[in-house]
Write a protein that holds these residues in place. Structure first.
Motif, short mmCIF file in Angstrom:
data_model
loop_
_atom_site.label_atom_id
_atom_site.label_comp_id
_atom_site.label_asym_id
_atom_site.label_seq_id
_atom_site.Cartn_x
_atom_site.Cartn_y
_atom_site.Cartn_z
N THR A 126 44.90 29.81 45.20
CA THR A 126 46.32 29.88 45.55
C THR A 126 46.90 31.13 44.89
OG1 THR A 126 46.96 28.62 43.58
CG2 THR A 126 46.52 27.35 45.61
N ALA A 127 48.12 31.47 45.27
CA ALA A 127 48.79 32.65 44.69
C ALA A 127 48.92 32.48 43.17
CB ALA A 127 50.15 32.85 45.33
N LYS A 128 49.24 31.28 42.74
CA LYS A 128 49.40 31.01 41.31
C LYS A 128 48.09 31.26 40.55
CE LYS A 128 51.00 27.29 38.28
NZ LYS A 128 51.44 25.89 38.25
N GLU A 129 46.98 30.78 41.09
CA GLU A 129 45.68 31.02 40.45
C GLU A 129 45.30 32.49 40.57
OE1 GLU A 129 41.92 30.20 38.53
OE2 GLU A 129 43.97 29.44 38.42
N GLY A 130 45.70 33.14 41.65
CA GLY A 130 45.44 34.56 41.82
C GLY A 130 46.08 35.39 40.70
N GLU A 131 47.26 34.98 40.26
CA GLU A 131 47.92 35.67 39.14
C GLU A 131 47.08 35.54 37.87
OE1 GLU A 131 51.85 34.03 38.79
OE2 GLU A 131 52.42 34.70 40.81
N ARG A 132 46.51 34.37 37.64
CA ARG A 132 45.65 34.16 36.47
C ARG A 132 44.40 35.03 36.57
NH1 ARG A 132 41.61 30.89 33.98
NH2 ARG A 132 40.78 30.28 36.00
N LEU A 133 43.85 35.13 37.76
CA LEU A 133 42.67 35.97 37.97
C LEU A 133 42.99 37.44 37.73
CD1 LEU A 133 41.10 34.27 41.10
CD2 LEU A 133 40.19 34.25 38.77
N ASP A 134 44.19 37.88 38.15
CA ASP A 134 44.61 39.26 37.89
C ASP A 134 44.65 39.53 36.40
OD1 ASP A 134 44.83 39.89 40.58
OD2 ASP A 134 47.00 39.50 40.67
N GLU A 135 45.15 38.58 35.64
CA GLU A 135 45.23 38.73 34.18
C GLU A 135 43.82 38.79 33.58
OE1 GLU A 135 46.77 39.42 30.55
OE2 GLU A 135 47.87 39.39 32.44
N ILE A 136 42.94 37.93 34.02
CA ILE A 136 41.56 37.96 33.52
C ILE A 136 40.91 39.29 33.86
CG2 ILE A 136 39.25 36.93 33.78
CD1 ILE A 136 40.67 34.24 34.28
N SER A 137 41.15 39.77 35.08
CA SER A 137 40.59 41.05 35.52
C SER A 137 41.07 42.19 34.63
CB SER A 137 40.98 41.30 36.98
OG SER A 137 40.52 42.54 37.41
N ARG A 138 42.36 42.18 34.30
CA ARG A 138 42.91 43.21 33.41
C ARG A 138 42.24 43.17 32.03
NH1 ARG A 138 47.58 42.28 36.24
NH2 ARG A 138 48.33 40.61 34.91
N ILE A 139 42.05 41.97 31.51
CA ILE A 139 41.42 41.83 30.19
C ILE A 139 39.99 42.35 30.22
CG2 ILE A 139 40.58 40.13 28.51
CD1 ILE A 139 43.11 38.45 29.27
N VAL A 140 39.26 41.99 31.26
CA VAL A 140 37.87 42.45 31.39
C VAL A 140 37.83 43.97 31.46
CG1 VAL A 140 35.88 42.49 32.96
CG2 VAL A 140 36.97 40.32 32.41
N ALA A 141 38.73 44.55 32.24
CA ALA A 141 38.77 46.01 32.38
C ALA A 141 39.15 46.68 31.07
CB ALA A 141 39.74 46.41 33.49
N GLU A 142 40.15 46.16 30.38
CA GLU A 142 40.60 46.75 29.12
C GLU A 142 39.53 46.69 28.04
OE1 GLU A 142 44.19 44.71 28.05
OE2 GLU A 142 45.34 45.62 29.68
N GLU A 143 38.77 45.61 28.04
CA GLU A 143 37.75 45.44 27.01
C GLU A 143 36.39 45.95 27.46
OE1 GLU A 143 37.83 41.48 25.46
OE2 GLU A 143 39.98 41.53 25.13
N HIS A 144 36.38 46.62 28.59
CA HIS A 144 35.15 47.23 29.12
C HIS A 144 34.01 46.22 29.19
CE1 HIS A 144 37.28 50.97 28.80
NE2 HIS A 144 37.52 50.73 27.53
N GLN A 145 34.34 45.03 29.68
CA GLN A 145 33.33 43.98 29.81
C GLN A 145 32.87 43.85 31.25
OE1 GLN A 145 34.91 40.35 28.25
NE2 GLN A 145 35.11 41.14 26.19
N ASP A 146 33.00 44.94 32.00
CA ASP A 146 32.62 44.91 33.41
C ASP A 146 31.19 44.45 33.62
OD1 ASP A 146 34.43 45.22 35.35
OD2 ASP A 146 34.08 47.35 35.69
N SER A 147 30.33 44.78 32.69
CA SER A 147 28.92 44.45 32.87
C SER A 147 28.60 43.01 32.47
CB SER A 147 28.04 45.41 32.06
OG SER A 147 28.33 45.25 30.69
N THR A 148 29.58 42.30 31.93
CA THR A 148 29.35 40.93 31.51
C THR A 148 29.27 40.05 32.75
OG1 THR A 148 30.57 41.32 29.49
CG2 THR A 148 30.23 39.03 30.11
N ARG A 149 28.15 39.45 32.93
CA ARG A 149 27.94 38.54 34.06
C ARG A 149 27.45 37.21 33.52
NH1 ARG A 149 30.18 42.42 35.92
NH2 ARG A 149 29.57 43.64 37.69
N MET A 150 27.92 36.15 34.13
CA MET A 150 27.53 34.82 33.72
C MET A 150 26.68 34.19 34.81
SD MET A 150 29.11 34.40 30.81
CE MET A 150 29.17 32.65 30.54
N ILE A 151 25.92 33.22 34.43
CA ILE A 151 25.22 32.39 35.40
C ILE A 151 25.54 30.95 35.02
CG2 ILE A 151 23.01 31.65 36.34
CD1 ILE A 151 21.93 34.45 35.60
#
Length: 156
Positions: free
Chosen positions: A61-86
């Motif tokens: 939903t749009a509301k969850e999309g906002e949370r994902l945008d925030e997570i994306s910003r944190i990942v980008a800021e902390e240069h954790q792009d290569s962090t992948r989970m399984i």
């Protein structure tokens, strides 16, 4: 032709090593409106694990999309792009009530096993991950008094 034990174990080890390095498979094909909440949860978690936030937003939903945008910003800021989970779902059961669903999960990843709850809503026939509802925090009156008393003691 005889194969000695060492050659056999080296070959078997190489096959096992190759098999472990392959990319995780998507849990289902791209979607049609008929997916169950369980399928949507698995797909959403797959995209989240791979830091594919825009793909995950397609299942949100749009509301969850906002949370994902925030997570994306944190990942980008902390240069954790290569962090992948399984993530592996050890347990996944959904309780559907009308156009909403609550899916209780037990998930195992590379670091831990934990329990999580997904909330979904059905919009135009499609199940979408929704942000967790705001939970009301309730305090016991005795707990509050005890906390205030301990604060007062520290001040004195």
């Amino acid at each position: 032709m005889k194969i000695n034990r060492l050659s056999f174990f080296l070959l078997a080890g190489g096959i096992a090593l190759f098999a472990c390095k392959r990319e995780p498979q998507k849990p289902l094909a791209e979607a049609s409106p008929a997916e169950s909440p369980e399928e949507v949860v698995r797909l959403y978690q797959f995209y989240l694990d791979q830091n594919l936030f825009e793909e995950a937003k397609k299942w949100s939903t749009a509301k969850e999309g906002e949370r994902l945008d925030e997570i994306s910003r944190i990942v980008a800021e902390e240069h954790q792009d290569s962090t992948r989970m399984i993530s592996e779902f050890l347990k996944l059961s959904c309780n559907i009530q009308g156009d909403s669903a609550r899916c209780a999960c037990k998930i195992k990843d590379q670091f831990e096993t934990y329990e999580y709850e997904f909330f979904l809503v059905r919009i135009n026939g499609r199940w979408l991950i929704d942000a967790a509802p705001e939970e009301e925090i309730l305090f016991d009156e005795e707990e509050i008094e005890g906390f205030l008393d301990s604060l007062m003691e520290e001040i004195e």
